[in-house]
Design an enzyme around this catalytic site. Sequence first.
Site: not given
Length: 207
Positions: A137, A146
């Site tokens: 979250h 990446h």
Amino acid sequence: MYANQSILIGYSGHGFVVAEAALEAGIDIVGYADRTIPENNPFGLTYIGVESNEGFEGWKMDVSFMLGIGDNALREKIARLVVNHNKKLLAVISKAASVSKTAKIGDGTFINRNVSVNAFAEIGNNVILNTGCIVEHECVLGDTVHIAPGAVLAGNVTVGERTFVGANAVVRQGIYIGKDVVIGAGSVIINDVPDGMKIVGNPGKYI
Ligand SMILES: CC(=O)SCCNC(=O)CCNC(=O)[C@H](O)C(C)(C)COP(=O)(O)OP(=O)(O)OC[C@H]1O[C@@H](n2cnc3c(N)ncnc32)[C@H](O)[C@@H]1OP(=O)(O)O
């Protein structure tokens, strides 16, 4: 408007993974662009040409573009080329990924199988969230990041642009990671990391 048709730029390794996810998600891949024609064409895609060449046919077509390039610096360069041609970069989200409806996903981003992106996460443009990684979250990921397979970003982690987080790395909640950072596979990051650093191990140490 663009139809649900797209050209894949980069068709080997990571590009194969993107191609497969895109086809499973119902995207019509009209062809691929690459500097070379691969011997192995597992999805039977049509070769369009080299995107950096003058007169590349793909720029004349009413299609979007997908990024099949794993290397962060090259992916950023090619993304810029697409945007400079006023073309849309498509986000490719595997049907087997789990992405919160409250998360923001940037253009040109690829989300692979078994990834979880939780509430209010913000994912930049041209990012790769690779197989099975977890973005908790309210994480904020810059462009061209990446996150490698299996890595875990706990809640409220910030990751700067072009940073690579290695496979199975874990980042503690609330940590700030700068841009152009490389985090080794399996590392555990418990303190903020400045721009440009390479860090490995548990707890993470700079190399
Ligand atoms: C779908 C996909 O495949 S996505 C790609 C997923 N791949 C990964 O996640 C791999 C991530 N890469 C790594 O972990 C690499 O080892 C890197 C980038 C961190 C370091 O690579 P290099 O700069 O070449 O460093 P090098 O291999 O020379 O190692 C330097 C030192 O760090 C150590 N080291 C390197 N990587 C790690 C690591 N992940 N964890 C702990 N120590 C490490 C080495 O043992 C060496 O220690 P020493 O000097 O005491 O001998």
